[in-house]
Write an enzyme that holds these catalytic residues in place. Structure first.
Site, PDB file in Angstrom:
ATOM      1  N   ARG A  50      13.897  25.003 -40.232  1.00 22.63           N
ATOM      2  CA  ARG A  50      12.795  24.026 -40.311  1.00 22.63           C
ATOM      3  C   ARG A  50      13.126  22.789 -39.467  1.00 22.63           C
ATOM      4  NH1 ARG A  50      12.963  20.464 -44.162  1.00 22.63           N
ATOM      5  NH2 ARG A  50      13.344  21.866 -45.893  1.00 22.63           N
ATOM      6  N   TYR A 102     -12.912  18.019 -30.212  1.00 23.37           N
ATOM      7  CA  TYR A 102     -12.920  19.318 -30.888  1.00 23.37           C
ATOM      8  C   TYR A 102     -13.248  19.087 -32.364  1.00 23.37           C
ATOM      9  CZ  TYR A 102     -10.990  23.374 -33.259  1.00 23.37           C
ATOM     10  OH  TYR A 102     -10.819  24.450 -34.093  1.00 23.37           O
ATOM     11  N   ASP A 174      -5.086  14.989 -25.503  1.00 22.64           N
ATOM     12  CA  ASP A 174      -5.130  16.426 -25.791  1.00 22.64           C
ATOM     13  C   ASP A 174      -5.283  17.141 -24.448  1.00 22.64           C
ATOM     14  OD1 ASP A 174      -5.813  19.053 -26.489  1.00 22.64           O
ATOM     15  OD2 ASP A 174      -6.743  18.413 -28.358  1.00 22.64           O
ATOM     16  N   LYS A 199      -3.741  28.277 -26.843  1.00 25.64           N
ATOM     17  CA  LYS A 199      -4.637  28.489 -25.696  1.00 25.64           C
ATOM     18  C   LYS A 199      -3.845  28.842 -24.432  1.00 25.64           C
ATOM     19  CE  LYS A 199      -7.435  26.772 -28.836  1.00 25.64           C
ATOM     20  NZ  LYS A 199      -7.826  27.551 -29.973  1.00 25.64           N
TER      21      LYS A 199
HETATM   22  N1  PLP Z   1      -7.448  20.736 -29.494  1.00 23.81           N
HETATM   23  C1  PLP Z   1      -8.376  21.435 -28.815  1.00 23.81           C
HETATM   24  C2  PLP Z   1      -8.971  20.841 -27.567  1.00 23.81           C
HETATM   25  C3  PLP Z   1      -8.790  22.691 -29.272  1.00 23.81           C
HETATM   26  O1  PLP Z   1      -9.730  23.377 -28.584  1.00 23.81           O
HETATM   27  C4  PLP Z   1      -8.214  23.201 -30.471  1.00 23.81           C
HETATM   28  C5  PLP Z   1      -8.626  24.522 -31.011  1.00 23.81           C
HETATM   29  O2  PLP Z   1      -9.568  25.139 -30.568  1.00 23.81           O
HETATM   30  C6  PLP Z   1      -7.268  22.441 -31.142  1.00 23.81           C
HETATM   31  C7  PLP Z   1      -6.893  21.224 -30.624  1.00 23.81           C
HETATM   32  C8  PLP Z   1      -6.653  22.944 -32.428  1.00 23.81           C
HETATM   33  O3  PLP Z   1      -5.682  23.922 -32.173  1.00 23.81           O
HETATM   34  P1  PLP Z   1      -5.308  25.150 -33.142  1.00 23.81           P
HETATM   35  O4  PLP Z   1      -6.504  26.003 -33.282  1.00 23.81           O
HETATM   36  O5  PLP Z   1      -4.152  25.801 -32.440  1.00 23.81           O
HETATM   37  O6  PLP Z   1      -4.897  24.568 -34.467  1.00 23.81           O
END
Ligand code: PLP
Length: 385
Positions: A50, A102, A174, A199
């Site tokens: 962890r 998001y 992000d 992604k």
């Molecule tokens: N940030 C963006 C721009 C996203 O598109 C997403 C998920 O689609 C996230 C964060 C969240 O990521 P996760 O689905 O891996 O928790």
């Protein structure tokens, strides 16, 4: 003369052939949850997974190098990464986020604010006056998502970082939609970069993961501490897979974005398409900024189809190569309907305010042949009513 390695070389080879036990070329996977002490009060390099793990640490080190950060923490999801940024917030702290971020991020921030953990303000970041007013309220953290999901809006990272620094706010970007192959916010002034590694970084739609990369070592130390306290660090196996995916990040994105551009141009001239959102198009309102700030336009785009929700249904049920699914950034092409899928948790008024219409479709362009993908969309757009 020291030669700084190209980012593509770091992605392909960080940690390769560094195995001291057998000289394995591919870095070994260490699944062990615990590690033997060398003796009484003599821990080895790792104690408990962890807290730290050689496989996960190699992934974090590779990401820190790719983003130009001092350190990184990798987590069990992108949401865990964003939540980690929020762990240090206190009751009166203000977090500013884009009004079209998001929807999972919007849900997370709103839930924290509703519990009184800290304050949140959602701002239209394309409105310079609204951003300046929000910064005037002395926020602790300014969150940026560029290009944004799903409308591909682009904001000026360097200008936002300069303005935030003047009021003592930290900036988190992000970078999920582009990855460090196409955009590096830390050299532009950001304090943190966050990723959904689910992604493009992993790129094969078989891992959910997240990362926080920090510009300063002190922030990295704080983030590592919170990740250990809250227990949200990623598993060694997922870290191994993600590092394996990361090896091909650059060639994947290079190919995927070329196909995305072809698709954007095809959609732009199609009579059944009302609008195309892709920063690579000269018609995109932030095309010049994207060109200057990014090393490429990426493999994500969205478009508005004529004929309303009936046309949306027809199209998504007629595609044969694109898969109707959430998520993005994998080798396979996906189509999503934000209003009923990725952004369904947003209130309809919030969606409307953010400009996410009911006839908007989002594409994640994969590695299939571009001719096949264009033909697939062409036949689906012609599907009979
Ligand atoms: N940030 C963006 C721009 C996203 O598109 C997403 C998920 O689609 C996230 C964060 C969240 O990521 P996760 O689905 O891996 O928790």
């Amino acid at each position: 003369m020291t030669h700084e390695k190209a980012l593509q070389t770091i992605a392909a080879s960080n940690g390769v052939a560094a195995d001291s036990a057998y000289g394995a070329a591919a870095p070994p996977i260490y699944l062990s949850s615990t590690f033997a002490f060398k003796g009484f009060e003599r821990p080895g390099g790792h104690e408990y997974t962890r807290t730290s793990n050689p496989t996960r640490d190699l992934l974090a080190d590779t990401l820190a190098k790719l983003e130009g950060g001092a350190g990184a923490v990798t987590l069990s999801s992108g949401m865990a990464a964003i939540n980690l940024l929020l762990d240090p917030m206190e009751r009166d702290d203000l977090v500013i986020a884009p009004h079209d971020c998001y929807s999972g991020v919007q849900r997370l921030l709103s839930a924290h604010a509703a519990k009184g953990h800290f304050k949140v303000e959602f701002v239209d970041q394309s409105d310079a006056e609204a951003v300046a007013t929000a910064l005037g309220r002395n926020p602790k953290l300014l969150m940026i998502e560029t290009p944004s999901n799903p409308l591909m809006r682009v904001v000026d990272i360097r200008a936002f970082c300069e303005a935030a620094k003047k009021v003592g706010a930290k900036v988190a970007v992000d970078n999920t939609f582009l990855s460090p192959a196409l955009q590096r916010p830390i050299p532009l002034g950001a304090d943190f970069v966050v990723h959904s590694m689910t992604k493009f970084l992993n790129g094969h739609s078989d891992v959910v993961g997240g990362a926080v990369i920090c510009a300063s070592e002190s922030d990295a130390e704080e983030m590592r501490g919170w990740a250990n306290i809250t227990g949200v660090t990623g598993s060694p196996f997922d870290s191994y897979l993600t590092l394996r995916g990361l090896r091909t990040l650059f060639p994947r994105l290079e190919r995927q974005q070329r196909t995305a551009e072809t698709i954007a141009l095809f959609l732009q001239q199609h009579p059944s398409v009302e609008a195309v959102h892709y920063p690579g198009l000269v018609s995109h309102p932030s095309h010049a900024l994207a060109k200057a700030q990014q090393a490429g336009f990426g493999a994500m785009l969205s478009f508005e189809v004529a004929g309303g929700i009936a046309a949306v249904r027809r199209l998504v049920e007629s595609v044969r190569i694109f898969t109707l699914a959430e998520s993005l950034g994998g080798v396979e092409s996906l189509i999503a309907h934000p209003a009923t899928m990725t952004h369904a948790s947003m209130a309809p008024e919030a969606r409307a305010a953010a400009g996410i219409k009911d006839n908007l479709l989002r594409l994640s362009v994969g590695l299939e042949h571009e001719g096949d993908l264009v033909s697939d969309l062409a036949q689906a757009l012609k599907a009979p009513a």
